[in-house]
Write an enzyme that holds these catalytic residues in place. Structure first.
Site, PDB file in Angstrom:
ATOM      1  N   SER B  15       0.832  -1.206   0.000  1.00 18.02           N
ATOM      2  CA  SER B  15       0.000   0.000   0.000  1.00 18.02           C
ATOM      3  C   SER B  15       0.867   1.256   0.000  1.00 18.02           C
ATOM      4  O   SER B  15       0.618   2.197  -0.748  1.00 18.02           O
ATOM      5  CB  SER B  15      -0.908   0.018   1.233  1.00 18.02           C
ATOM      6  OG  SER B  15      -1.757  -1.095   1.234  1.00 18.02           O
ATOM      7  N   ARG B  40       0.966   7.882   6.026  1.00 14.58           N
ATOM      8  CA  ARG B  40       0.056   7.061   6.828  1.00 14.58           C
ATOM      9  C   ARG B  40      -1.345   7.667   6.853  1.00 14.58           C
ATOM     10  O   ARG B  40      -2.347   6.950   6.893  1.00 14.58           O
ATOM     11  CB  ARG B  40       0.598   6.828   8.247  1.00 14.58           C
ATOM     12  CG  ARG B  40      -0.240   5.830   9.063  1.00 14.58           C
ATOM     13  CD  ARG B  40       0.479   5.283  10.281  1.00 14.58           C
ATOM     14  NE  ARG B  40       1.560   4.402   9.912  1.00 14.58           N
ATOM     15  CZ  ARG B  40       1.424   3.108   9.588  1.00 14.58           C
ATOM     16  NH1 ARG B  40       0.245   2.536   9.646  1.00 14.58           N
ATOM     17  NH2 ARG B  40       2.460   2.401   9.226  1.00 14.58           N
ATOM     18  N   HIS B  43      -2.827   6.622   3.662  1.00 13.77           N
ATOM     19  CA  HIS B  43      -3.127   5.194   3.783  1.00 13.77           C
ATOM     20  C   HIS B  43      -4.447   4.966   4.511  1.00 13.77           C
ATOM     21  O   HIS B  43      -5.218   4.056   4.178  1.00 13.77           O
ATOM     22  CB  HIS B  43      -1.952   4.545   4.538  1.00 13.77           C
ATOM     23  CG  HIS B  43      -2.117   3.084   4.817  1.00 13.77           C
ATOM     24  ND1 HIS B  43      -2.383   2.602   6.077  1.00 13.77           N
ATOM     25  CD2 HIS B  43      -2.063   2.008   3.999  1.00 13.77           C
ATOM     26  CE1 HIS B  43      -2.471   1.288   6.019  1.00 13.77           C
ATOM     27  NE2 HIS B  43      -2.275   0.898   4.781  1.00 13.77           N
TER      28      HIS B  43
END
Lengths: 214, 214
Positions: B15, B40, B43
């Site tokens: 990812s 993040r 994500h």
């Protein structure tokens, strides 16, 4: 930018008015029944793209409300989604919310079998008595596992809220359900999340309890 | 769309690779230190607009890491954010996460005073011993209250993660801190959320513990 003076209890109302105005400005007309759910998702994310990707199977909302009013349980794939769901309102309607992801036994079995904890969690959820609404905001593997159980004739979820977020297998996992027999609310594409899963559950809970919140 | 066969432990890695590729395609170059945090957040949301709105005070990341390594506590404004933070990693570093929003006493006092529970929660948090990192993903009133306490000389938060989401006072509340003395990570604009607050905390925790996760 100035701070607006808004009474605490008015903030949500004002937010929904702003969302309504901006949907109009964008020329977006949502199907009437979907309005309270899609709007709450936008309220949770400040992201109007959900107006274009939120997807409901025919009669989905009526079916979800019937399940919730009948005391169906909700299974989430994260403790975050579980934390975000209005558990008092759910309990008043006879339901409970479960998340098996952090269970020691689930972690142990997943490790031994080399599968995700989501897979073992879904198998655990399938053993709950009564109909279950699955609210999946994180793990595409949870959706893939549920789909496999359906294909094998091992289990049929009562309802799927399919809004995992991410970049690997997320879109494909959602697509598995679009033409299936299980009623669903799915956000097509990469977006979603535990917060979105909780927002959808709460919108349904508020509809099922005529907006009386505990 | 096909399901990709990816081992559970590889999903996150893959990812992050996809996010990196797509940032490149969009011509976005993030400052090196901010990369693990902003990535993040993307994500967690699958929303690349965060690459343009995530805002860090000078030296913010070093200061946050020093606080976390020193055992600073984290205070959130929702149980969802609390649920999303990796509490084992935080505990190993000596910290704890608190959320006072659902406390009975907080609800009672807020009702009596006609203020939001966020206001009373922040006052409660200010009485914790030692430095506190505030991770605000939901309530702009929490940020407004913290700012007022600073202005009055009553309290100085050690660090602010300011990522409330929404339509009323959210942008203005974030702006209060942009030129202040308190180090911050803020997402400018309307977007954010409990999931974003948790993602930022976790990115910092993983950096502080050299990516050793419990």
């Amino acid at each position: 930018m100035e701070i607006e003076i808004v009474k605490p209890q008015e903030i949500e109302k004002r937010s929904f008015e702003i969302i309504e105005e901006e949907l109009k400005e964008r020329g977006i007309v949502l199907p009437e029944k979907e309005v309270p759910i899609t709007k709450r998702v936008i309220h949770t994310s400040a992201d109007f793209s959900y107006a274009e990707t939120m997807t409901y199977s025919p009669g989905a909302i009526e079916q979800a409300l019937e399940l919730i009013k009948g005391g169906a349980h909700i299974v989430t794939d994260t403790n975050m989604a579980k934390a975000g769901i209005n558990k008092k309102t759910l309990a008043r309607l006879g339901g409970q919310v479960h998340c098996f992801m952090a269970d020691e036994a689930v972690a142990k079995e997943a490790k031994e079998r080399g599968v995700t904890r989501a897979v073992v969690s879904m198998e655990t959820a399938a053993r709950l008595p009564g109909p279950v609404i699955f609210a999946i905001g994180n793990a595409p593997t949870a959706l893939i596992e549920l789909h496999e159980m359906i294909e094998q004739g091992a289990y049929v979820p009562a309802f799927i809220i399919g809004v995992p977020v991410g970049f690997v297998n997320v879109e494909a996992a959602k697509e598995l359900f679009l033409d299936g027999d299980v009623p669903y609310i799915i956000n097509r594409g990469r977006k979603g999340g535990s917060n979105i899963a909780a927002a959808i559950c709460n919108a349904l809970l508020y509809l099922a309890s005529n907006n009386i919140r505990d």
